[in-house]
Scaffold this motif. Structure first.
Motif, short mmCIF file in Angstrom:
data_model
loop_
_atom_site.label_atom_id
_atom_site.label_comp_id
_atom_site.label_asym_id
_atom_site.label_seq_id
_atom_site.Cartn_x
_atom_site.Cartn_y
_atom_site.Cartn_z
N ALA A 127 3.23 0.28 10.84
CA ALA A 127 3.06 1.32 9.82
C ALA A 127 4.34 1.56 9.02
CB ALA A 127 2.59 2.61 10.48
N ARG A 128 5.43 1.79 9.69
CA ARG A 128 6.67 2.10 8.95
C ARG A 128 7.08 0.94 8.07
NH1 ARG A 128 10.11 5.32 13.59
NH2 ARG A 128 8.60 7.00 13.80
N GLU A 129 6.95 -0.27 8.58
CA GLU A 129 7.29 -1.45 7.79
C GLU A 129 6.43 -1.54 6.54
OE1 GLU A 129 6.55 -6.14 8.39
OE2 GLU A 129 7.72 -5.17 9.99
N THR A 130 5.15 -1.23 6.66
CA THR A 130 4.24 -1.28 5.51
C THR A 130 4.71 -0.35 4.41
OG1 THR A 130 2.38 -1.83 6.93
CG2 THR A 130 1.85 -0.86 4.79
N PHE A 131 5.17 0.84 4.78
CA PHE A 131 5.61 1.81 3.77
C PHE A 131 7.03 1.52 3.27
CE2 PHE A 131 1.90 4.02 5.21
CZ PHE A 131 1.44 4.63 4.06
N VAL A 132 7.82 0.78 4.01
CA VAL A 132 9.14 0.38 3.54
C VAL A 132 9.03 -0.79 2.58
CG1 VAL A 132 11.34 -0.63 4.25
CG2 VAL A 132 10.40 1.28 5.52
N VAL A 133 8.25 -1.80 2.95
CA VAL A 133 8.11 -3.02 2.13
C VAL A 133 7.36 -2.72 0.84
CG1 VAL A 133 7.11 -5.33 2.05
CG2 VAL A 133 8.30 -4.55 4.11
N ARG A 134 6.24 -1.98 0.92
CA ARG A 134 5.46 -1.57 -0.25
C ARG A 134 5.08 -2.76 -1.13
NH1 ARG A 134 8.60 1.69 -3.50
NH2 ARG A 134 6.77 2.71 -4.33
N ASP A 135 4.53 -3.79 -0.54
CA ASP A 135 4.13 -5.00 -1.26
C ASP A 135 2.74 -4.80 -1.86
OD1 ASP A 135 3.44 -7.50 -2.20
OD2 ASP A 135 3.91 -8.56 -0.35
N PRO A 136 2.62 -4.68 -3.20
CA PRO A 136 1.31 -4.44 -3.79
C PRO A 136 0.32 -5.59 -3.62
CG PRO A 136 2.97 -4.80 -5.49
CD PRO A 136 3.68 -4.76 -4.17
N ARG A 137 0.81 -6.78 -3.28
CA ARG A 137 -0.11 -7.89 -3.00
C ARG A 137 -0.78 -7.71 -1.65
NH1 ARG A 137 4.33 -12.29 -3.73
NH2 ARG A 137 5.17 -10.67 -2.44
N GLN A 138 -0.14 -6.98 -0.75
CA GLN A 138 -0.70 -6.70 0.57
C GLN A 138 -1.54 -5.42 0.55
OE1 GLN A 138 -0.43 -8.64 3.30
NE2 GLN A 138 0.67 -10.14 2.07
N ILE A 139 -0.94 -4.35 0.03
CA ILE A 139 -1.63 -3.06 -0.04
C ILE A 139 -1.29 -2.43 -1.39
CG2 ILE A 139 -1.89 -0.77 0.96
CD1 ILE A 139 -1.17 -1.89 3.64
N PRO A 140 -2.31 -2.15 -2.21
CA PRO A 140 -2.06 -1.52 -3.51
C PRO A 140 -1.36 -0.17 -3.36
CG PRO A 140 -4.33 -2.30 -3.35
CD PRO A 140 -3.72 -2.44 -1.99
N ARG A 141 -0.56 0.18 -4.34
CA ARG A 141 0.19 1.44 -4.31
C ARG A 141 -0.74 2.63 -4.17
NH1 ARG A 141 2.88 5.26 -7.74
NH2 ARG A 141 4.83 5.86 -6.74
N GLU A 142 -1.91 2.57 -4.84
CA GLU A 142 -2.86 3.67 -4.77
C GLU A 142 -3.34 3.89 -3.32
OE1 GLU A 142 -3.60 0.85 -6.85
OE2 GLU A 142 -2.34 1.78 -8.37
N VAL A 143 -3.47 2.80 -2.58
CA VAL A 143 -3.89 2.91 -1.18
C VAL A 143 -2.77 3.56 -0.36
CG1 VAL A 143 -4.46 1.58 0.90
CG2 VAL A 143 -5.55 1.02 -1.29
N LEU A 144 -1.52 3.17 -0.60
CA LEU A 144 -0.40 3.81 0.10
C LEU A 144 -0.36 5.31 -0.20
CD1 LEU A 144 2.47 1.18 -0.36
CD2 LEU A 144 1.09 1.61 1.69
N GLN A 145 -0.61 5.68 -1.46
CA GLN A 145 -0.62 7.09 -1.82
C GLN A 145 -1.75 7.83 -1.10
OE1 GLN A 145 -0.91 6.44 -6.06
NE2 GLN A 145 1.25 7.00 -6.38
N GLU A 146 -2.92 7.21 -1.06
CA GLU A 146 -4.07 7.83 -0.40
C GLU A 146 -3.83 7.97 1.11
OE1 GLU A 146 -8.88 7.11 0.02
OE2 GLU A 146 -7.81 6.10 -1.60
N LEU A 147 -3.23 6.94 1.73
CA LEU A 147 -2.91 7.02 3.15
C LEU A 147 -1.91 8.14 3.41
CD1 LEU A 147 -2.62 3.27 4.23
CD2 LEU A 147 -4.32 4.92 5.03
N ALA A 148 -0.90 8.27 2.53
CA ALA A 148 0.11 9.32 2.69
C ALA A 148 -0.53 10.70 2.59
CB ALA A 148 1.22 9.15 1.65
#
Length: 195
Positions: A127-148
């Motif tokens: 989880a922490r790595e996912t939010f540090v790397v923030r690779d839009p090819r892996q997880i779109p920014r909108e998804v990271l915002q929604e998860l947050a």
């Protein structure tokens, strides 16, 4: 000669610290508290107000699925969806099925994970790595915002309300500036009023 001795002592000290931190995650008893996968806030396990990961999702994701050696309990800290995928932010603990003498049966996961479920496929990363790397090819920014945002909502409920979440953030000395931009935005109201 002296530098070799100093390097040896430093290596031994580092090894001791690593071993101590690794064993600190293992226990003879189920964890009394569960850590959220991003902030590391400790939440009491008794009466935990989080939803468990559904069994069909847990079985689909290799990192969470039961094995011959372990059975795993995971809780949902956030969910986000787009047109084809569902993302789960989770954390929990595992229990050895048949511990050998000297092995502790419980292992609490430190970082949890973000799992992407697409049909019958599941992929995941810490989880922490996912939010540090923030690779839009892996997880779109909108998804990271929604998860947050969902994490904030679920943590407030699990902590017993917004005021208690603010108090726990302050008590456990969480640093807002160490979080990803998505997490900073989602948690900003909780830090602004906590100081």
């Amino acid at each position: 000669m002296l530098s070799i001795a100093i390097k040896g002592l430093c290596a031994a000290a580092l090894l001791a610290v690593l071993c101590a931190s690794a064993s600190a995650q293992e226990s003879k008893h189920p964890p009394q508290s569960l850590r959220d996968p991003i902030l590391g806030l400790r939440l009491p396990s008794a009466g935990l107000k989080l939803d468990p990961v559904p069994e069909d999702i847990r079985a689909l994701c290799a990192q969470m699925a039961d094995s011959e050696t372990w059975t795993t309990r995971q809780w949902i800290f956030g969910v986000a969806k787009n047109s084809t995928d569902t993302y789960y932010l989770v954390n929990g603990y595992s229990k050895r099925r048949n511990p050998k003498p000297g092995e502790r049966p419980y292992l609490q996961h430190k970082d949890g994970g973000v799992y992407k479920v697409s049909g019958t496929e599941c992929t995941g990363d810490p989880a922490r790595e996912t939010f540090v790397v923030r690779d839009p090819r892996q997880i779109p920014r909108e998804v990271l915002q929604e998860l947050a945002q969902d994490l904030v909502t679920r943590l407030a409920r699990a902590a017993g309300g917004e005021q208690r979440l603010r108090a726990e953030i302050k008590k456990q000395r969480i640093d807002l500036h160490q979080l990803s931009p998505e997490m900073q935005e989602a948690f900003k109201p909780y830090f602004g009023l906590a100081h």
